[in-house]
Design an enzyme around this catalytic site. Structure first.
Site, PDB file in Angstrom:
ATOM      1  CE1 TYR A 222      -3.570  -2.360  -0.116  1.00  0.00           C
ATOM      2  CE2 TYR A 222      -4.069  -1.879   2.170  1.00  0.00           C
ATOM      3  CZ  TYR A 222      -4.370  -2.528   0.993  1.00  0.00           C
ATOM      4  OH  TYR A 222      -5.472  -3.340   0.922  1.00  0.00           O
TER       5      TYR A 222
ATOM      6  CB  SER B  99     -14.598  -1.806  -2.001  1.00  0.00           C
ATOM      7  OG  SER B  99     -14.953  -0.776  -2.899  1.00  0.00           O
TER       8      SER B  99
ATOM      9  CG  LEU C  72     -18.584   3.674   1.254  1.00  0.00           C
ATOM     10  CD1 LEU C  72     -17.996   5.025   1.664  1.00  0.00           C
ATOM     11  CD2 LEU C  72     -20.082   3.643   1.517  1.00  0.00           C
TER      12      LEU C  72
ATOM     13  N   GLY D 176     -16.323   4.400  -3.876  1.00  0.00           N
ATOM     14  CA  GLY D 176     -16.855   5.755  -3.851  1.00  0.00           C
ATOM     15  C   GLY D 176     -18.195   5.923  -4.528  1.00  0.00           C
TER      16      GLY D 176
END
Length: 360
Positions: free
Chosen positions: A60, A214, A216, A219
């Site tokens: 990351y 994830s 969402l 996004g």
């Protein structure tokens, strides 16, 4: 529901918050993300709210995420309190064929790098990041068990593998007395419900709690996209990455816009943000152990941290479920009621409720 109510992860004794702090956004090396001061603010806010579960990975932001997390934990002397999860699989050196993947050589290399960046001598939860399609489950599980026996790792998990591979890994662990898998880390949201077909039943049956990434949908469900206002192309990762080869960012479809529209409508009726409703829905689905929430701004995290403070009424849940329902596919379509009647007769088939144990 405050974050200081902890639940065990899968069939383990590891107690974690239902919302996990995702730190893929800690660092700006990928062209988006949070700078160091903002990342520190996000970490402190999460911990001060009672959260104890932090997720990162060795690559990351090219290692920056692990380095900063290690610093933030040390600054507040929180190592014993924080449940620290990190992952291996991806290569930082494409010229070296053994600098990535899930073979023993890379796992042992990767864990040393993570321990150094994190500034710790053990990792609470160490996960295979992505199936490499070549390494046998036997090699992976034996190596992870060795790390647990050495004291460098406490618990192990899998992220983004086929269900048959996860099942084989857990069966090998049970058969050979290896450290069992306590978690599966998988994508799940109103627009991506594929894990309901096999992974959720698998986790419930074999004791693997699911960590959701994830929730969402990169996004899409965050509130940046509001069909009622004609806002369909807000600035964000989805717009930046829509032409990439990464399937996680390919979210623009007619089906998904219908889901976003229904989510917006339900959120307005509840008086909560779209992001809060989306995370709440995900966290309360069967088999879900913890939901990873990430942010680049403090306001985003503060909003997400309130996601479990309310209940979604059954009528509104039904609307969200109906709009996002999966299409039944083979072989599940073959297990429908007609065939069950042919197997069991006219009398309805019932299953024992969770927690049922025979008496005597």
């Amino acid at each position: 529901m405050p974050l200081d109510r902890y639940y065990t992860l899968g069939r383990s004794g590891l107690r974690v918050s239902r919302l996990c702090l995702g730190t893929m956004t800690f660092g700006t090396e990928w062209g988006w993300g949070a700078d160091e001061e903002t990342a520190r603010q996000l970490f402190n806010t999460y911990v001060d709210a009672g959260g104890n579960f932090v997720d990162t990975a060795d690559l990351y932001t090219n290692g920056t995420s692990e380095t900063w997390i290690g610093q933030f934990i040390a600054e507040r002397n929180l190592r014993d309190r924080i449940v620290l999860a990190t992952k291996f699989s991806y290569s930082a050196d494409p010229s070296n064929p053994n600098a990535g993947g899930n073979g023993r050589k890379n796992i042992l290399r990767a864990v040393e790098g993570s321990l150094k960046r994190l500034g710790t001598d053990y990792i609470d939860l160490y996960l295979l990041h992505t199936w490499d399609r070549i390494t046998p489950a036997e090699e992976v599980m034996r190596t992870l068990d060795d790390l647990v026996r050495s004291g460098k790792v406490r618990h192990v998990g899998l992220s983004d593998t086929p269900s048959w591979y996860a099942s084989r890994c857990q069966t090998l662990a049970e058969w050979r007395g290896y450290e069992p898998i306590s978690t599966l880390q998988l994508e799940y949201s109103l627009v991506e419900r594929s894990i309901e077909r096999e992974f959720v039943p698998l986790g419930l049956e074999l004791g693997m709690g699911i960590m959701v990434w994830s929730p969402l949908a990169s996004g899409l469900l965050s509130g940046k996209y509001r069909p009622s206002e004609g806002v369909l192309n807000a600035d964000g990762r989805l717009e930046m990455m829509k032409d990439s080869q990464n399937s996680a960012f390919q979210k623009f479809s007619d089906r998904n816009w219908k889901i976003v529209a229904e989510l917006e409508s339900v959120a307005k009726e509840l008086g909560h943000s779209m992001a809060q409703v989306a995370v709440n829905w995900t966290a309360n689905q069967p088999g879900i152990g913890s939901v990873i929430i990430g942010a680049t701004k403090l306001s985003q995290l503060e909003d997400n941290l309130k996601s479990l403070d309310f209940d979604i009424p059954a009528e509104l849940l039904d609307r969200l479920n109906a709009t996002s329902q999966l299409e039944t596919q083979f072989p599940y379509s073959f297990f429908e009621s007609t065939h069950q009647i042919m197997i069991h007769g006219e009398k309805p088939v019932t299953t024992k409720p969770i927690g049922y144990y025979p008496v005597g």
